[in-house]
Enzyme design. Structure first.
Site, PDB file in Angstrom:
ATOM      1  N   GLN A   1     -10.107   2.731   4.012  1.00 47.04           N
ATOM      2  CA  GLN A   1      -8.857   2.689   4.772  1.00 47.04           C
ATOM      3  C   GLN A   1      -8.901   3.766   5.849  1.00 47.04           C
ATOM      4  O   GLN A   1      -9.056   4.954   5.545  1.00 47.04           O
ATOM      5  CB  GLN A   1      -7.645   2.902   3.863  1.00 47.04           C
ATOM      6  CG  GLN A   1      -6.331   2.784   4.616  1.00 47.04           C
ATOM      7  CD  GLN A   1      -5.102   2.861   3.726  1.00 47.04           C
ATOM      8  OE1 GLN A   1      -4.076   3.416   4.123  1.00 47.04           O
ATOM      9  NE2 GLN A   1      -5.176   2.291   2.528  1.00 47.04           N
TER      10      GLN A   1
ATOM     11  N   ARG B   1       2.099   4.530  14.972  1.00 48.50           N
ATOM     12  CA  ARG B   1       3.349   5.095  14.440  1.00 48.50           C
ATOM     13  C   ARG B   1       4.570   4.725  15.294  1.00 48.50           C
ATOM     14  O   ARG B   1       5.498   5.506  15.450  1.00 48.50           O
ATOM     15  CB  ARG B   1       3.205   6.606  14.272  1.00 48.50           C
ATOM     16  CG  ARG B   1       1.916   6.952  13.523  1.00 48.50           C
ATOM     17  CD  ARG B   1       1.763   8.392  13.155  1.00 48.50           C
ATOM     18  NE  ARG B   1       0.394   8.638  12.690  1.00 48.50           N
ATOM     19  CZ  ARG B   1      -0.035   9.756  12.144  1.00 48.50           C
ATOM     20  NH1 ARG B   1       0.805  10.753  11.969  1.00 48.50           N
ATOM     21  NH2 ARG B   1      -1.287   9.887  11.755  1.00 48.50           N
TER      22      ARG B   1
ATOM     23  N   GLN C   1      12.701  -5.705  10.033  1.00 50.15           N
ATOM     24  CA  GLN C   1      11.388  -5.256  10.491  1.00 50.15           C
ATOM     25  C   GLN C   1      10.282  -5.853   9.625  1.00 50.15           C
ATOM     26  O   GLN C   1       9.226  -6.250  10.126  1.00 50.15           O
ATOM     27  CB  GLN C   1      11.314  -3.730  10.463  1.00 50.15           C
ATOM     28  CG  GLN C   1      12.154  -3.038  11.511  1.00 50.15           C
ATOM     29  CD  GLN C   1      12.065  -1.520  11.441  1.00 50.15           C
ATOM     30  OE1 GLN C   1      11.313  -0.962  10.631  1.00 50.15           O
ATOM     31  NE2 GLN C   1      12.835  -0.845  12.282  1.00 50.15           N
TER      32      GLN C   1
ATOM     33  N   GLY D   1       4.305  -0.799   8.473  1.00 48.84           N
ATOM     34  CA  GLY D   1       5.466  -0.226   7.805  1.00 48.84           C
ATOM     35  C   GLY D   1       6.749  -0.888   8.267  1.00 48.84           C
ATOM     36  O   GLY D   1       6.805  -1.512   9.334  1.00 48.84           O
ATOM     37  N   ALA D   2       7.779  -0.769   7.457  1.00 49.18           N
ATOM     38  CA  ALA D   2       9.086  -1.326   7.813  1.00 49.18           C
ATOM     39  C   ALA D   2      10.170  -0.493   7.152  1.00 49.18           C
ATOM     40  O   ALA D   2      10.051  -0.130   5.984  1.00 49.18           O
ATOM     41  CB  ALA D   2       9.193  -2.784   7.369  1.00 49.18           C
ATOM     42  N   ARG D   3      11.227  -0.217   7.896  1.00 49.51           N
ATOM     43  CA  ARG D   3      12.340   0.567   7.360  1.00 49.51           C
ATOM     44  C   ARG D   3      13.484  -0.303   6.854  1.00 49.51           C
ATOM     45  O   ARG D   3      14.372   0.181   6.178  1.00 49.51           O
ATOM     46  CB  ARG D   3      12.862   1.531   8.428  1.00 49.51           C
ATOM     47  CG  ARG D   3      11.912   2.684   8.753  1.00 49.51           C
ATOM     48  CD  ARG D   3      12.467   3.509   9.903  1.00 49.51           C
ATOM     49  NE  ARG D   3      11.661   4.684  10.175  1.00 49.51           N
ATOM     50  CZ  ARG D   3      11.880   5.881   9.654  1.00 49.51           C
ATOM     51  NH1 ARG D   3      12.857   6.052   8.797  1.00 49.51           N
ATOM     52  NH2 ARG D   3      11.113   6.905   9.974  1.00 49.51           N
TER      53      ARG D   3
ATOM     54  N   LYS E   1       9.332   0.883  22.350  1.00 53.87           N
ATOM     55  CA  LYS E   1      10.728   1.353  22.370  1.00 53.87           C
ATOM     56  C   LYS E   1      10.844   2.861  22.568  1.00 53.87           C
ATOM     57  O   LYS E   1      11.834   3.335  23.134  1.00 53.87           O
ATOM     58  CB  LYS E   1      11.459   0.931  21.101  1.00 53.87           C
ATOM     59  CG  LYS E   1      10.943   1.522  19.812  1.00 53.87           C
ATOM     60  CD  LYS E   1      11.718   0.962  18.623  1.00 53.87           C
ATOM     61  CE  LYS E   1      11.231   1.516  17.300  1.00 53.87           C
ATOM     62  NZ  LYS E   1      11.986   0.955  16.151  1.00 53.87           N
TER      63      LYS E   1
ATOM     64  N   ASP F   1       0.841  -1.200   0.000  1.00 60.02           N
ATOM     65  CA  ASP F   1       0.000   0.000   0.000  1.00 60.02           C
ATOM     66  C   ASP F   1       0.871   1.243   0.000  1.00 60.02           C
ATOM     67  O   ASP F   1       1.699   1.442   0.888  1.00 60.02           O
ATOM     68  CB  ASP F   1      -0.909   0.021   1.235  1.00 60.02           C
ATOM     69  CG  ASP F   1      -1.797   1.262   1.276  1.00 60.02           C
ATOM     70  OD1 ASP F   1      -2.906   1.209   0.710  1.00 60.02           O
ATOM     71  OD2 ASP F   1      -1.382   2.279   1.871  1.00 60.02           O
TER      72      ASP F   1
ATOM     73  N   TYR G   1       3.324  10.057  -0.480  1.00 58.86           N
ATOM     74  CA  TYR G   1       4.397   9.516   0.339  1.00 58.86           C
ATOM     75  C   TYR G   1       5.742   9.792  -0.335  1.00 58.86           C
ATOM     76  O   TYR G   1       6.119   9.145  -1.299  1.00 58.86           O
ATOM     77  CB  TYR G   1       4.228   8.013   0.553  1.00 58.86           C
ATOM     78  CG  TYR G   1       2.932   7.613   1.224  1.00 58.86           C
ATOM     79  CD1 TYR G   1       2.171   8.526   1.945  1.00 58.86           C
ATOM     80  CD2 TYR G   1       2.461   6.310   1.134  1.00 58.86           C
ATOM     81  CE1 TYR G   1       0.988   8.150   2.551  1.00 58.86           C
ATOM     82  CE2 TYR G   1       1.276   5.924   1.748  1.00 58.86           C
ATOM     83  CZ  TYR G   1       0.536   6.848   2.455  1.00 58.86           C
ATOM     84  OH  TYR G   1      -0.636   6.472   3.049  1.00 58.86           O
TER      85      TYR G   1
END
Length: 327
Positions: free
Chosen positions: A192, A225, A300, A294-296, A231, A52, A57
């Protein structure tokens, strides 16, 4: 991985879907492109077939990276979800509804909600080029545009379906009355919306409506987020240009910490992380079709995909819900 049919369409999406907002860079403190592309590939390799993204973005960068990342994969086995209706380059010629000023490289960039029929057609062509594909599986209006009649926007989506440029039409951030209005013009597959353990507002009206009308709910920000990873309540530091510095202040952070400490033993007993536990809980809520994560980087992404391996009993779900009620 589980795969779920979206609304009353033929689309089958991976329950954990790759959310590509952060890899665009803007508002998230930036990210290395090689890590971003690696995270997309790792997701696909671990069963996450649905991606997505949106033109907004990274002002096109996220879509471009998705297009690069899926090269070499069987396109028919990947579902691309994108959006339209946020304009930042002045092409709306003063039309539309001012949304906010985004920042990029220290400059303020005005962003407008603009979803005219002509703009729908224009934006999809640009997205197809960036994604390097000839169709988008699900195209969604990003935010409601009060200056354009819903019927006009939906007519554009219906035409795109007829042209074969999109397989299905969806909306984002729509209220129940707005969804009902949109459905008069085109078959709406999904809405969404933001939803998480800390943000359950859709349960009052949207969830019952979705169950009654076979509407898929696609969830964004299930981790708030990153807050629900825990963490950032310990030693996590955010860059100055990360929008979450202000975003997290809406929550009672001490109560959130107590809640996470309460459910942490469940995650530990299943050899899972808090993030995986939160994603799995979200996927099990009524009417939720897809959970965006999401993943960076690749690690992840793999961890997100494995969230679907966490098995939660009815008793454990009740324990979590009881703890949530105390926040």
């Amino acid at each position: 991985m589980e795969y779920r049919k979206l609304g009353n369409t033929s689309l089958e999406l991976s329950t954990i879907t790759y959310g590509a907002f952060a890899i665009g860079g803007n508002m998230w403190g930036g990210n290395e492109q090689k890590d971003s592309i690696a995270s997309v590939k790792a997701s696909i390799d671990h069963g996450v077939t649905t991606l997505d993204t949106a033109p907004f973005y990274g002002f096109g960068l996220s879509e471009q990276m998705i297009g690069e990342a899926i090269k070499g994969y069987d396109r028919s086995k990947i579902q691309l979800l994108s959006k339209f209706g946020l304009v930042w380059d002045g092409s709306n010629q003063g039309k539309g509804e001012f949304f906010f000023d985004a920042e990029e490289a220290g400059k303020k960039i005005p962003v407008y909600k603009y979803a005219s029929r002509a703009n729908v057609m224009k934006e999809v062509e640009e997205s197809l080029q960036r994604l390097q594909t000839d169709y988008i599986d699900l195209l969604q209006i990003h935010w409601p545009d009060s200056t354009t009649p819903i019927a006009e926007t939906m007519e554009g989506l219906e035409l795109l379906i007829q042209q074969g440029k999109i397989r299905a039409a969806g909306v984002s951030n729509y209220s129940v009355p707005q969804v009902a209005e949109a459905q008069k013009s085109v078959n709406i597959a999904s809405n969404q919306v933001g939803y998480s353990m800390l943000n359950r507002g859709i349960e009052k009206e949207l969830v019952p409506y979705a169950r009654e009308h076979n509407l898929g709910i696609i969830v964004y920000s299930p981790m708030e987020r990153g807050l629900l990873t825990g963490k950032y309540l310990e030693s996590g530091q955010l860059k100055d240009n990360d929008h979450r510095n202000g975003y997290f202040q809406q929550f009672d952070l001490e109560k959130v910490k107590v809640f996470l400490d309460t459910i942490r033993p469940i995650a530990a007993a299943k050899n899972a992380t808090l993030s995986q536990l939160v994603l799995r809980w979200t996927s099990l809520q009524p009417a939720i079709a897809v959970v965006l994560a999401g993943a960076r980087n690749a690690d992840q992404a793999i961890a997100n995909a494995k969230a679907m391996e966490v098995d939660l009993t009815a008793e454990e779900l009740q324990f979590i819900n009881t703890a949530l009620a105390k926040i």
